[in-house]
Design a protein around this motif. Structure first.
Motif, short mmCIF file in Angstrom:
data_model
loop_
_atom_site.label_atom_id
_atom_site.label_comp_id
_atom_site.label_asym_id
_atom_site.label_seq_id
_atom_site.Cartn_x
_atom_site.Cartn_y
_atom_site.Cartn_z
N ARG A 14 -4.42 2.60 12.44
CA ARG A 14 -3.33 2.95 11.64
C ARG A 14 -2.73 4.37 12.28
NH1 ARG A 14 -5.01 3.92 6.00
NH2 ARG A 14 -6.63 4.82 7.20
N TYR A 15 -1.17 4.25 12.15
CA TYR A 15 -0.43 5.50 12.30
C TYR A 15 -1.21 6.68 11.72
CZ TYR A 15 2.91 2.78 15.01
OH TYR A 15 3.35 2.06 16.06
N LEU A 16 -0.89 8.00 11.90
CA LEU A 16 -1.34 8.99 11.23
C LEU A 16 -0.78 9.27 9.90
CD1 LEU A 16 -3.10 11.61 11.30
CD2 LEU A 16 -1.18 12.78 12.40
N TYR A 17 0.58 8.93 9.83
CA TYR A 17 1.30 8.88 8.48
C TYR A 17 0.57 8.02 7.62
CZ TYR A 17 4.31 5.32 10.69
OH TYR A 17 4.82 4.14 11.06
N GLU A 18 0.14 6.86 8.03
CA GLU A 18 -0.34 5.96 7.12
C GLU A 18 -1.79 6.44 6.53
OE1 GLU A 18 1.15 1.63 8.68
OE2 GLU A 18 -0.07 2.58 9.86
N GLN A 19 -2.55 7.12 7.44
CA GLN A 19 -3.81 7.62 6.94
C GLN A 19 -3.45 8.73 5.84
OE1 GLN A 19 -6.64 8.86 10.10
NE2 GLN A 19 -5.49 7.54 11.59
N LEU A 20 -2.51 9.60 6.17
CA LEU A 20 -2.12 10.59 5.10
C LEU A 20 -1.74 9.99 4.04
CD1 LEU A 20 -1.79 13.66 4.63
CD2 LEU A 20 0.10 13.64 5.82
N TYR A 49 -1.87 19.97 5.54
CA TYR A 49 -2.67 18.63 6.16
C TYR A 49 -2.90 18.80 7.39
CZ TYR A 49 -1.71 17.04 1.21
OH TYR A 49 -1.76 16.80 -0.33
N GLY A 50 -2.22 19.80 8.05
CA GLY A 50 -2.42 19.79 9.59
C GLY A 50 -1.70 18.83 10.36
N GLY A 56 4.41 13.98 8.00
CA GLY A 56 4.56 14.39 6.45
C GLY A 56 5.76 13.62 5.66
N ARG A 57 7.01 13.81 6.40
CA ARG A 57 8.09 12.86 5.74
C ARG A 57 7.76 11.48 5.70
NH1 ARG A 57 13.20 15.76 8.96
NH2 ARG A 57 13.44 17.55 7.45
N ARG A 58 7.19 10.78 6.90
CA ARG A 58 6.69 9.44 6.92
C ARG A 58 5.94 9.25 5.78
NH1 ARG A 58 7.80 4.89 5.98
NH2 ARG A 58 7.09 3.06 7.27
N ALA A 59 4.86 10.02 5.36
CA ALA A 59 3.70 9.59 4.70
C ALA A 59 4.48 9.87 3.21
CB ALA A 59 2.75 10.74 4.61
N VAL A 60 5.32 10.57 2.90
CA VAL A 60 6.03 10.91 1.54
C VAL A 60 6.93 9.45 1.47
CG1 VAL A 60 7.81 11.97 0.13
CG2 VAL A 60 6.01 13.35 1.52
N GLU A 61 7.55 8.94 2.41
CA GLU A 61 8.41 7.89 2.30
C GLU A 61 7.46 6.68 1.82
OE1 GLU A 61 10.85 4.99 5.22
OE2 GLU A 61 10.78 7.08 5.74
#
Length: 82
Positions: A14-20, A49-50, A56-61
């Motif tokens: 998975r993409y990093l933003y999905e993991q976050l 979160y490093g 970060g934006r994509r994870a929040v989305e």
């Protein structure tokens, strides 16, 4: 028991933003982040979160799409009330 700090898994496809996003969702499910709690500002995600601003934006989305958080302009992003 507190959730361990976010550590990306390079073997995870998975993409990093999905993991976050999943990591933060786990914190919400565990009650470590409660309804009304404020998430870090998108620009603070790197410190907390490093990760990059874009990650970060994509994870929040993703969290918004799942209904787990709400973003109020100028005020911030908060854990949604269930």
């Amino acid at each position: 028991m507190p959730t361990p700090p976010f550590t990306p898994d390079p073997a995870d496809p998975r993409y990093l933003y999905e993991q976050l996003a999943d990591y933060i969702a786990e914190q919400i499910a565990a009650g470590e982040l409660r309804p009304g709690d404020r998430l870090p500002a998108e620009r603070e995600f790197g410190d907390v979160y490093g990760v990059s601003l874009g990650t970060g934006r994509r994870a929040v989305e993703i969290l918004r799409e799942r209904g787990l958080v709400v973003t109020k302009p100028i005020t911030g992003t908060f854990v949604a009330k269930r």
